[in-house]
Write a protein that holds these residues in place. Structure first.
Motif, PDB file in Angstrom:
ATOM      1  N   LEU A  74       0.829  -1.210   0.000  1.00 49.73           N
ATOM      2  CA  LEU A  74       0.000   0.000   0.000  1.00 49.73           C
ATOM      3  C   LEU A  74       0.864   1.262   0.000  1.00 49.73           C
ATOM      4  CD1 LEU A  74      -2.961   1.004   0.199  1.00 49.73           C
ATOM      5  CD2 LEU A  74      -2.642   1.038   2.678  1.00 49.73           C
ATOM      6  N   VAL A  75       1.874   1.286   0.843  1.00 48.41           N
ATOM      7  CA  VAL A  75       2.755   2.455   0.949  1.00 48.41           C
ATOM      8  C   VAL A  75       3.770   2.474  -0.192  1.00 48.41           C
ATOM      9  CG1 VAL A  75       4.485   3.610   2.398  1.00 48.41           C
ATOM     10  CG2 VAL A  75       2.454   2.576   3.446  1.00 48.41           C
ATOM     11  N   ASN A  76       4.349   1.313  -0.516  1.00 43.71           N
ATOM     12  CA  ASN A  76       5.298   1.143  -1.614  1.00 43.71           C
ATOM     13  C   ASN A  76       6.401   2.208  -1.607  1.00 43.71           C
ATOM     14  OD1 ASN A  76       6.337  -0.275  -3.766  1.00 43.71           O
ATOM     15  ND2 ASN A  76       5.211   0.931  -5.276  1.00 43.71           N
ATOM     16  N   HIS A  77       7.054   2.345  -0.464  1.00 40.04           N
ATOM     17  CA  HIS A  77       8.128   3.322  -0.280  1.00 40.04           C
ATOM     18  C   HIS A  77       9.450   2.689  -0.687  1.00 40.04           C
ATOM     19  CE1 HIS A  77      10.822   6.002   2.081  1.00 40.04           C
ATOM     20  NE2 HIS A  77       9.948   6.894   1.654  1.00 40.04           N
ATOM     21  N   SER A  78      10.188   3.331  -1.591  1.00 43.29           N
ATOM     22  CA  SER A  78      11.442   2.757  -2.067  1.00 43.29           C
ATOM     23  C   SER A  78      12.540   2.876  -1.009  1.00 43.29           C
ATOM     24  CB  SER A  78      11.876   3.415  -3.375  1.00 43.29           C
ATOM     25  OG  SER A  78      12.014   4.800  -3.198  1.00 43.29           O
ATOM     26  N   ARG A  79      13.532   2.049  -1.158  1.00 44.86           N
ATOM     27  CA  ARG A  79      14.662   2.029  -0.226  1.00 44.86           C
ATOM     28  C   ARG A  79      15.608   3.193  -0.510  1.00 44.86           C
ATOM     29  NH1 ARG A  79      14.821  -2.457   2.911  1.00 44.86           N
ATOM     30  NH2 ARG A  79      13.346  -4.056   2.286  1.00 44.86           N
ATOM     31  N   PRO A  80      16.399   3.585   0.491  1.00 43.92           N
ATOM     32  CA  PRO A  80      17.310   4.724   0.303  1.00 43.92           C
ATOM     33  C   PRO A  80      18.277   4.550  -0.864  1.00 43.92           C
ATOM     34  CG  PRO A  80      17.231   4.076   2.613  1.00 43.92           C
ATOM     35  CD  PRO A  80      16.447   3.058   1.855  1.00 43.92           C
ATOM     36  N   PHE A  81      18.790   3.344  -1.061  1.00 42.34           N
ATOM     37  CA  PHE A  81      19.771   3.126  -2.130  1.00 42.34           C
ATOM     38  C   PHE A  81      19.146   3.173  -3.518  1.00 42.34           C
ATOM     39  CE2 PHE A  81      18.534  -1.148  -0.680  1.00 42.34           C
ATOM     40  CZ  PHE A  81      18.167  -1.754  -1.875  1.00 42.34           C
ATOM     41  N   VAL A  82      17.829   3.128  -3.592  1.00 43.24           N
ATOM     42  CA  VAL A  82      17.145   3.226  -4.878  1.00 43.24           C
ATOM     43  C   VAL A  82      17.052   4.693  -5.308  1.00 43.24           C
ATOM     44  CG1 VAL A  82      14.943   2.862  -6.081  1.00 43.24           C
ATOM     45  CG2 VAL A  82      15.847   1.089  -4.553  1.00 43.24           C
ATOM     46  N   ASP A  83      16.765   5.559  -4.357  1.00 44.93           N
ATOM     47  CA  ASP A  83      16.524   6.971  -4.659  1.00 44.93           C
ATOM     48  C   ASP A  83      17.737   7.891  -4.516  1.00 44.93           C
ATOM     49  OD1 ASP A  83      13.876   6.416  -5.199  1.00 44.93           O
ATOM     50  OD2 ASP A  83      13.189   6.909  -3.178  1.00 44.93           O
ATOM     51  N   HIS A  84      18.763   7.428  -3.807  1.00 46.15           N
ATOM     52  CA  HIS A  84      19.881   8.326  -3.487  1.00 46.15           C
ATOM     53  C   HIS A  84      21.223   7.616  -3.676  1.00 46.15           C
ATOM     54  CE1 HIS A  84      16.861  10.887  -1.573  1.00 46.15           C
ATOM     55  NE2 HIS A  84      16.438   9.824  -0.918  1.00 46.15           N
ATOM     56  N   GLN A  85      22.239   8.418  -3.844  1.00 44.12           N
ATOM     57  CA  GLN A  85      23.609   7.911  -3.846  1.00 44.12           C
ATOM     58  C   GLN A  85      24.047   7.859  -2.386  1.00 44.12           C
ATOM     59  OE1 GLN A  85      24.944   6.507  -6.201  1.00 44.12           O
ATOM     60  NE2 GLN A  85      25.359   7.755  -7.983  1.00 44.12           N
ATOM     61  N   ILE A  86      24.116   6.668  -1.841  1.00 44.70           N
ATOM     62  CA  ILE A  86      24.450   6.515  -0.432  1.00 44.70           C
ATOM     63  C   ILE A  86      25.490   5.415  -0.280  1.00 44.70           C
ATOM     64  CG2 ILE A  86      22.197   7.307   0.355  1.00 44.70           C
ATOM     65  CD1 ILE A  86      22.359   3.825   0.867  1.00 44.70           C
TER      66      ILE A  86
END
Length: 183
Positions: A74-86
């Motif tokens: 329902l929330v389907n929030h992506s992981r940090p490494f998907v959205d950012h250079q970390i």
């Protein structure tokens, strides 16, 4: 704020190999230690401990199923490494991150024990918090994923705790069957 707190913890990653190795172990291994504590409680043979293990595992199962099959899609929030250079220290599939499964398991066990055995529950709660912080540090979860897991776990743990007297026939039957098998 979720991003800021994430970056606060994650920016330390990759600086000291020995520390990174320790945090990686915490991020993945503390839940196994917590499950070993549950096994120990069961193996004490004390009915009170065995009922506690049953209710703790029931809580974890319900919380994980709700998180995995209802909340996460329902929330389907992506992981940090998907959205950012970390700095990502442990491999992980790029599935939805909210709520954290590791943190859900850890907090479910911790809260379940905390309601019945305060001292052990405080230790388990500290381990659950360490698990959550470690999952952020290694780059696979945002702090909100951990807080969501803690909230979900608390709600389910409290609900199971309050209804445990109505469910008591189930753990008592399982304990009876276990004792028969062990004879």
């Amino acid at each position: 704020m979720n991003n800021r707190i994430f970056y606060f913890f994650n920016h330390f990653a990759g600086r000291h190999d020995w520390f990174d190795d320790s945090v990686e172990l915490f991020a993945q291994g503390i839940v196994w230690f917590m499950l070993a504590v549950m096994a120990y409680l069961w193996l004490t043979g004390k009915e009170r401990n065995q009922k506690l293990v049953f209710y703790s595992l029931l809580t974890a199962s319900v919380a994980l199923m709700l998180g995995i099959f209802m909340i996460s899609p329902l929330v389907n929030h992506s992981r940090p490494f998907v959205d950012h250079q970390i700095m990502q220290l442990i491999p992980h599939v790029p599935d939805a991150s909210f709520p954290s499964d590791h943190a859900t398991l850890a907090f479910s066990l911790a809260f379940s024990i905390l309601f019945v055995k305060r001292k052990l529950g405080i230790v388990m709660l500290a381990l659950a918090i360490l698990t959550g912080i470690s999952r952020v540090y290694v780059g696979v979860h945002y702090p909100g994923d951990i807080l969501g897991a803690a909230a979900l776990s608390f709600i389910i743990s409290y609900g199971v705790y309050k209804r445990s007297s109505r469910l008591e026939v189930i753990p008592l039957y399982m304990i009876k069957m276990y004792r028969k098998l062990m004879k």
